[in-house]
Scaffold this motif. Structure first.
Motif, PDB file in Angstrom:
ATOM      1  N   GLY A  40       2.170   2.229  -3.274  1.00 41.80           N
ATOM      2  CA  GLY A  40       1.195   2.567  -4.306  1.00 41.80           C
ATOM      3  C   GLY A  40       0.460   1.396  -4.910  1.00 41.80           C
ATOM      4  N   ASN A  55      -3.085   8.922  -1.764  1.00 40.64           N
ATOM      5  CA  ASN A  55      -2.285   8.848  -2.987  1.00 40.64           C
ATOM      6  C   ASN A  55      -3.234   8.812  -4.192  1.00 40.64           C
ATOM      7  N   SER A 115      -2.951   5.742  -6.387  1.00 48.20           N
ATOM      8  CA  SER A 115      -3.535   4.520  -5.824  1.00 48.20           C
ATOM      9  C   SER A 115      -5.039   4.478  -6.061  1.00 48.20           C
ATOM     10  N   GLY A 124      -6.214   0.651  -1.285  1.00 47.06           N
ATOM     11  CA  GLY A 124      -5.088   1.420  -1.771  1.00 47.06           C
ATOM     12  C   GLY A 124      -4.854   2.592  -0.828  1.00 47.06           C
ATOM     13  N   ASP A 125      -3.755   3.287  -0.996  1.00 44.18           N
ATOM     14  CA  ASP A 125      -3.434   4.439  -0.160  1.00 44.18           C
ATOM     15  C   ASP A 125      -4.437   5.557  -0.434  1.00 44.18           C
ATOM     16  N   LYS A 169      -5.781   3.532  -9.535  1.00 44.03           N
ATOM     17  CA  LYS A 169      -5.607   2.092  -9.742  1.00 44.03           C
ATOM     18  C   LYS A 169      -6.822   1.302  -9.247  1.00 44.03           C
ATOM     19  N   LEU A 228      -2.085  -2.318  -4.616  1.00 43.89           N
ATOM     20  CA  LEU A 228      -3.437  -2.634  -4.175  1.00 43.89           C
ATOM     21  C   LEU A 228      -3.473  -3.980  -3.452  1.00 43.89           C
ATOM     22  N   ILE A 233       0.842  -1.205   0.000  1.00 49.16           N
ATOM     23  CA  ILE A 233       0.000   0.000   0.000  1.00 49.16           C
ATOM     24  C   ILE A 233       0.872   1.248   0.000  1.00 49.16           C
TER      25      ILE A 233
END
Length: 348
Positions: free
Chosen positions: A26, A45, A48, A41-42, A51, A28, A23
């Protein structure tokens, strides 16, 4: 893709640390909660969050829920914590309640679907809480399924949807999930507004903070406005087969469903039925799922998504479900079924 489950404490700790690093870098990670599996995810970010939307095939205006593990982090991602939010957190966190408030600047708009509000929850699952801490404290996570499909309550269905799309799955199937996503309550107005019903009911929330409303979109087709919470605008939870909900007196419901399944059988189409224990012996179909007794509605909620996934595995073309009382937890079950059915409902 790494997978953990049924290992000793040292192995689990190492896997949680690995998941946390993913995480922070970046990536998942899918992880268990007490409701359904989340795709994390973060949350701070932007890449992230991008994504996550990409992995799910999720519309980018559909907000993500930020999962936290302690109240200190809560204070940092909202511009101000209302007194009602503090009371609800004290009553229901960790647990299946998500609260919407004005976001703090550190939360990117890509995480909130472009909104000035952020949805926050502290899950009531030990693996989820430990993972969030290892990941830095802020994990954005919708359910870990392809957009529109039934949410996964077991790692099996996470793998089915996400294999090759994400970096890791934390497998902690316990068989003790609520089975439907958290209740979402909007606290940006004077009166709390439920945007998505769940295990924490309107009555439970009202007992803590007073008058609480329910958004009209909960049981109607969603408006054209940007969704403030997951599940408000787009078709969700849908199996591959066509789902129809049948409302009415139990005997008439069974007669109608059996007439429909017989007609489909003559056309060479496979059928499935979701029924309560009191009625299950009356149905005739290729696949019949027992949702449990009407006196134990919580049990029914824990099984609905699994049933929809199993119908997909069984290549069922048409599914018929009894309706449930739209009160308490039954309100959440009906909300999910209506979304899955595209609001196809027959009164008999």
């Amino acid at each position: 893709m790494a997978l953990t489950g049924g290992k000793n404490q040292g192995d689990v700790s190492a896997m949680l640390a690995q998941a946390g690093r993913i995480i922070k870098d970046g990536g998942l990670v899918a992880f268990p909660t007490e409701t359904v599996y989340g795709l994390g995810g973060d949350a701070l970010n932007m890449e992230s969050s991008r994504k996550i939307y990409e992995a799910k095939g999720r519309p980018s205006d559909n907000p993500l829920i930020v999962h936290i593990a302690d109240m200190e982090h809560f204070e940092k991602i909202v511009s101000k914590v209302p007194e009602k939010a503090r009371k609800l957190a004290e009553a229901f966190w960790p647990g299946p309640l998500t609260m919407i408030m004005e976001k703090a600047p550190i939360v990117p708009y890509r995480t909130t679907g472009g909104l000035d509000t952020v949805a926050v929850r502290m899950p009531g699952h030990p693996i989820a809480l430990a993972f969030i801490k290892e990941a830095g404290g802020y994990v954005a996570a919708p359910s870990a399924n392809l957009s529109g499909k039934p949410s996964p309550t077991t790692a099996k269905y996470v793998i089915q949807d996400m294999d090759g799309r994400i970096d890791m799955i934390l497998d902690a199937d316990s068989g003790e999930t609520i089975g439907i996503e958290s209740t979402i309550v909007d606290l940006t107005g004077e009166t709390p507004m439920i945007l998505r019903p769940g295990f924490i009911t309107r009555e439970m929330i009202s007992a803590v903070v007073g008058k609480t409303d329910i958004d009209a979109a909960v049981f109607d087709d969603a408006s054209k406005q940007p969704p403030k919470a997951p599940g408000m605008k787009y078709r969700h939870y849908a199996p591959q087969g066509e789902l129809v909900i049948v409302e009415g007196e139990p005997g008439k419901v069974a007669s109608y469903i059996n007439a429909q399944t017989a007609a489909h059988a003559r056309n060479g189409e496979r059928t499935g039925v979701i029924g309560t224990s009191e009625m299950i012996e009356k149905y005739r179909a290729d696949s019949i799922k027992d949702a449990g007794s009407r006196s134990d509605i919580v049990s029914a909620g824990s099984r609905i998504y699994t049933f929809l996934r199993e119908f997909d595995d069984e290549q069922i073309d048409f599914i018929y479900s009894e309706s449930f009382e739209s009160t308490g937890v039954g309100q959440a079950i009906m909300n999910r079924l209506l979304k899955a059915a595209g609001h196809r409902c027959v009164q008999v």
